[in-house]
Design an enzyme around this catalytic site. Sequence first.
Site: not given
Length: 335
Positions: A35, A55, A60, A81, A122, A137, A168, A172, A182
Amino acid sequence: MIDAIISQDLETIKNAVTSDALAEKKVLVTGGAGFIGSWLCDVLIGFGNEVTVIDDLSTGRIKNIDHLTENSKFKLIKSDVCRFKTADKFEIILHMAGHASPDEYQQHPIETLRTSAKGTENMAEIARKNDALLLFASTSEVYGDAEVVPTPESYWGKVNPIGPRSCYDEGKRFAEALLMAYGKQYGLNVRAPRIFNSYGPRLREDGLYGRAMSRFILQAQTNQPITIYGDGKQTRSFCYITDTVTGLLLLTKSKEAKCEVVNIGNSQEKTILELANKIKELTKSKSPVTFCALPKDDPKRRCPNTDKLEKLVGWKPNVTFEDGLKRTIKWFAQK
Ligand code: UDP
């Protein structure tokens, strides 16, 4: 083909962001068929960038980017990914890949955690090798069932680490911690926008992938029962896609946003019942409203404090709840 609603919205974003510092760059977009990712690809291609999408098409949809595949500056790589390897050079990485719908990610908790953890590691390594800017995101879900509302970035969150949403939320949160590490250890140019309930054309409405907003629109347009979870008094703050993508790209451009977490969302807080009733009214639907069991750990209130984003890049949302809903409903009706 891009339809009239999306074309107009893309112009709005391009005018608000402007291409300076965002043209002729080599950009990697993970989750570019999703999206928000697909909107980013449209704007970036419009600015003349070279865009590579990774992707795996697990959440998606190819139809979101079909119109770009003939463009010589656009490349789609179907890959996970977590496993993607490349010798190509990138200057900017927009890491958008992830499972976003609660019903769907709770069916795939391990994949959801892996995408945030291994996928982000990664991407951080690829960014390090390329000395690239990495935008990740993140989400309002890092705050869990927030006790401070409207929620500023300084609030640490109230998350159940082993609950059904933890795959989730904690994924995140781990990814944010990894990015900050990093940034600290290697000086990587990272930033993590926390996105609050974005919606608009291309939001998935089908099956487990559907969100409250898109599901209710589909249910209303087909006169099916509108399925409210719980009593519908829980709140969310819905941000139209043009405002979300403008905020993301302004943050990408901002030097001051380095190593920052920043809320992106609209602070017009609405109950889920208000959302259902407004959609019924605007679609002139005969759908009955039904009340189903409330999923465990469903956050009671969600509303961002966006002072930080406004201060950093001068961003404010431009699209009201009613206008955004009307555009989204119109788009779904003609789809
Ligand atoms: N919800 C609902 N009916 C649905 C789907 C979701 O009432 O068919 C509720 C969900 O429990 C949550 C809110 O609507 O309280 C927003 O759901 P969304 O799918 O946007 O995900 P969330 O904001 O919880 O991540």
